[in-house]
Design a protein around this motif. Sequence first.
Motif, mmCIF file in Angstrom:
data_model
loop_
_atom_site.group_PDB
_atom_site.id
_atom_site.type_symbol
_atom_site.label_atom_id
_atom_site.label_comp_id
_atom_site.label_asym_id
_atom_site.label_seq_id
_atom_site.Cartn_x
_atom_site.Cartn_y
_atom_site.Cartn_z
ATOM 1 N N ASP A 121 0.808 -1.213 0.000
ATOM 2 C CA ASP A 121 0.000 0.000 0.000
ATOM 3 C C ASP A 121 0.843 1.266 0.000
ATOM 4 O O ASP A 121 0.353 2.337 -0.367
ATOM 5 N N THR A 164 -0.358 3.783 -4.477
ATOM 6 C CA THR A 164 -1.107 4.853 -3.847
ATOM 7 C C THR A 164 -1.025 6.113 -4.700
ATOM 8 O O THR A 164 -0.165 6.236 -5.584
ATOM 9 N N ARG A 206 -4.739 -4.612 6.053
ATOM 10 C CA ARG A 206 -4.468 -3.285 5.490
ATOM 11 C C ARG A 206 -5.360 -3.017 4.276
ATOM 12 O O ARG A 206 -5.799 -1.883 4.058
ATOM 13 N N ARG A 231 -8.351 -0.002 3.618
ATOM 14 C CA ARG A 231 -8.463 0.839 2.418
ATOM 15 C C ARG A 231 -9.819 0.671 1.740
ATOM 16 O O ARG A 231 -10.386 1.629 1.219
#
Length: 283
Positions: free
Chosen positions: A19, A23, A216, A220
């Motif tokens: 991540d 991004t 994670r 998101r």
Amino acid sequence: MFGILHNVLELRYVSGRFDTILTGRFLGLLVVLITGIMLCRLTPMLPWSAPAEILLGYLVLAVACRWGLRRRPLLLWTALAALGCAATGSLLFPGYHFVFLAHLHNVVPLFFLWEWARELKTGRVAFRATQAAWVLLVPALILAGTFDPWLGGDQDGAVAAFAGGGERLLSAYTPPAWLDTALALRLLVVFAFLQTMHYVVWVWFMPRHAHPATERFEQRVGALRGHRAWLLGAAGALLLAVLFISDYTGGKTLYGAIASYHAYLEFPVLLALLAGAPTREET
């Protein structure tokens, strides 16, 4: 059963574990380019679709090099020059390009498994050796003819017997110059084996052993928390199965288009890692 499901689960892992790489504007640009590839795959009969996919694929790699090597201009220009040469070769020999891409996609899990193994406190060497064995050693033995007695004596007959097809299957995974050789059937078997292991990695191993990446991702994309990602993959598989039964060629075209995202998103991540981009565990 496993096509769309492994697409969903791989994207979940990659976007969760990396991540810090996938991004912002970088991710947005990659999505735009890969969407262009998807549109090319939806129109395979148009004369420009294959060259356009090749160019967009190399543009994805160029964007990744630009992002990963932006502070090392000499390496960046070297990488871009190498990509330019490779793109020229791919445009001149598109049949070889897509065969190579199909097999390379099945080798990519080795790099993700190798990177994931950094979390192991013990047994790391044995784990990595095991992954290298099934990705590299088993295909090498198949290509060397070790398993030919189990494939049948007649190439076309053997393909018809266990794979339900003939030239279409062979040509998809064999360079044109080797279609009339014993390597054609062996390459088909290599692809079948590695594709099966590909599903093992993304549908079984990573969901079982990479919980931090899943957590994670769910931070998101809250809409796919818990079992919702699995339900999405299963629903997609069911809908695609209906299309495969009624129109196999159309189903294959649609699946290839959808699969563009997980297939082409792997390479920017790997290039960024090779360029030294940190993962969340290193930041």
